[in-house]
Design a protein around this motif. Structure first.
Motif, PDB file in Angstrom:
ATOM      1  N   LYS A  90      -7.674  10.695  -2.157  1.00 59.44           N
ATOM      2  CA  LYS A  90      -8.822  10.522  -1.300  1.00 59.44           C
ATOM      3  C   LYS A  90      -9.434  11.992  -1.035  1.00 59.44           C
ATOM      4  CE  LYS A  90     -11.357   8.116   2.264  1.00 59.44           C
ATOM      5  NZ  LYS A  90     -11.260   7.847   3.753  1.00 59.44           N
ATOM      6  N   GLU A 122      -2.707   7.222  -1.605  1.00 60.09           N
ATOM      7  CA  GLU A 122      -4.013   6.826  -1.236  1.00 60.09           C
ATOM      8  C   GLU A 122      -4.857   8.008  -0.539  1.00 60.09           C
ATOM      9  OE1 GLU A 122      -5.042   3.164   0.346  1.00 60.09           O
ATOM     10  OE2 GLU A 122      -3.878   2.151  -0.900  1.00 60.09           O
ATOM     11  N   SER A 125       0.334   4.508   1.351  1.00 57.31           N
ATOM     12  CA  SER A 125      -0.965   5.199   2.154  1.00 57.31           C
ATOM     13  C   SER A 125      -0.824   6.638   1.849  1.00 57.31           C
ATOM     14  CB  SER A 125      -0.677   5.244   3.774  1.00 57.31           C
ATOM     15  OG  SER A 125      -0.481   3.752   3.907  1.00 57.31           O
ATOM     16  N   ASN A 136      -9.584   3.862  -6.713  1.00 59.01           N
ATOM     17  CA  ASN A 136      -9.770   2.609  -6.811  1.00 59.01           C
ATOM     18  C   ASN A 136      -8.851   1.980  -7.704  1.00 59.01           C
ATOM     19  OD1 ASN A 136     -12.039   2.843  -5.398  1.00 59.01           O
ATOM     20  ND2 ASN A 136     -13.520   3.391  -6.568  1.00 59.01           N
ATOM     21  N   ASN A 156      -3.147  -3.383  -5.093  1.00 59.71           N
ATOM     22  CA  ASN A 156      -2.437  -4.002  -3.525  1.00 59.71           C
ATOM     23  C   ASN A 156      -2.820  -5.396  -3.610  1.00 59.71           C
ATOM     24  OD1 ASN A 156      -2.083  -1.140  -3.355  1.00 59.71           O
ATOM     25  ND2 ASN A 156      -3.789  -0.764  -1.936  1.00 59.71           N
ATOM     26  N   ARG A 215       0.737  -1.223  -0.163  1.00 61.81           N
ATOM     27  CA  ARG A 215      -0.117  -0.012  -0.047  1.00 61.81           C
ATOM     28  C   ARG A 215       0.737   1.340  -0.187  1.00 61.81           C
ATOM     29  NH1 ARG A 215      -4.722   0.437   4.114  1.00 61.81           N
ATOM     30  NH2 ARG A 215      -5.001   2.188   2.943  1.00 61.81           N
ATOM     31  N   ARG A 219      -6.083   1.064  -5.745  1.00 58.39           N
ATOM     32  CA  ARG A 219      -6.092  -0.106  -4.833  1.00 58.39           C
ATOM     33  C   ARG A 219      -6.125  -1.479  -5.186  1.00 58.39           C
ATOM     34  NH1 ARG A 219     -10.259   3.136  -0.780  1.00 58.39           N
ATOM     35  NH2 ARG A 219      -8.602   4.135   0.503  1.00 58.39           N
ATOM     36  N   ARG A 220      -6.780  -1.561  -6.627  1.00 57.75           N
ATOM     37  CA  ARG A 220      -6.676  -2.776  -7.158  1.00 57.75           C
ATOM     38  C   ARG A 220      -5.289  -3.427  -7.530  1.00 57.75           C
ATOM     39  NH1 ARG A 220     -11.405  -0.887 -10.032  1.00 57.75           N
ATOM     40  NH2 ARG A 220      -9.926  -0.105 -11.690  1.00 57.75           N
TER      41      ARG A 220
END
Ligand code: G1P
Length: 293
Positions: free
Chosen positions: A79, A75, A72, A88, A94, A70, A91-92
């Motif tokens: 976000k 992300e 973070s 998204n 990860n 990840r 995240r796919r």
């Protein structure tokens, strides 16, 4: 379900055909459009029900670890910026920490050697091997096609190869075949064209019975002075059996620059948001070429 839960990804190749890019970028991280080659391989494995990923690398784990782990900070930024689609997509890529492992292959001793190193992590169940260089464009992902037809003996993906390129492949010797499944009586790695037992070359998707590890153990080097997976499967044919699987789909050799370019073109034309612009750009380029000829 067949119980195939684990896949081995040999990614220790040097990628010399992509130098100087591969001086600092691992070959499996080269992107087709916006996903690295390794992501295509992992996605295909997931689509076949695999949930444990074993990477055999030459350089250690840092690049892949950074990629699958990840991020973070990124992300959070996406976000906070309301960039949900990008978030998204990120995240796919990860993987959960407990689902993947690395093994280091210190010296390039061949595909068979790379697979043999995974013995302890694989254990006693059938498993998959995916070569990420071989990217396959298919309506139904090829590993899932194979898992559906898996009967317990070794299974390898095959495709017809023109005779002037057959000596770059492992080649299967077919005893008899019904439809896509070919029952094999032999396999040979990189035969001379006039010695090839069939026109069907091995493509980098394998479902293997764990008996392969006994065959790999102490196997002498073969073609190219490397420990060949093909030779281990051939040695196990009598005891365990092996079928070829003539998959539905189009395979690109992304270990070569030409194959990589072709795959990039085909995958770009598949993408709804790129298709029209890319098509007209290609047309213009072709027109310019014809005008100049
Ligand atoms: C490997 C295998 C060969 C197979 C090929 C498919 O060879 O040893 O049997 O046909 O992958 O990509 P390599 O291309 O690593 O020399």
């Amino acid at each position: 379900m067949t119980g195939i839960r684990k896949a081995v990804f040999p990614v220790a190749g040097l990628g010399t055909r992509f130098l100087p890019a591969t001086k600092s970028v691992a070959k499996e991280m080269l992107p087709l459009i916006d996903r690295p080659l390794i992501q295509y391989a992992v996605d295909e494995a997931r689509a076949a029900g695999i949930d444990e990923f074993i990477f055999v690398t030459s350089t250690g784990q840092s690049v892949l670890e950074a990629y699958f782990g990840r991020n973070s900070g990124l992300e959070r930024k996406l976000k906070d910026g309301g960039k949900t689609n990008l978030l998204n997509r990120l995240r796919r890529s990860n993987l959960d920490d407990e689902t993947y492992n690395f093994i280091q292959q210190d010296s390039p001793r061949g595909l068979g050697h790379a697979v043999s190193l995974a013995r302890d992590l694989v254990g006693d169940d059938p498993f998959a091997v995916i070569l990420p260089d071989d990217v396959i464009h298919a309506r139904r992902p090829v590993l899932a096609q194979m898992v559906q037809n898996f009967q317990g003996s070794h299974m390898i993906a095959t495709e017809a190869v023109p005779s002037d390129r057959i000596s770059d492949y492992g080649v299967v010797d077919i005893a008899h075949g019904t439809g896509q499944v070919q029952h094999l009586k032999g396999l040979v790695e990189k035969p001379a064209a006039d010695q090839a037992p069939s026109e069907f070359g091995i493509v980098g998707r394998y479902l293997l019975h764990p008996s392969i590890f006994d065959q790999l153990d102490g196997l002498a080097p073969g073609a190219g002075n490397e420990i060949q997976l093909t030779d281990a499967i051939a040695a196990d044919i009598e005891a365990t059996g092996c079928c070829g699987f003539a998959f539905q789909g189009e395979r690109f050799d992304c270990g070569s620059v030409a194959g990589y370019l072709e795959a990039t073109t085909v995958f770009a034309l598949e993408r709804a948001e790129l298709r029209d612009g890319f098509k007209s750009m290609l047309r213009q380029r072709m027109n310019l070429l014809s005008a100049a000829a």
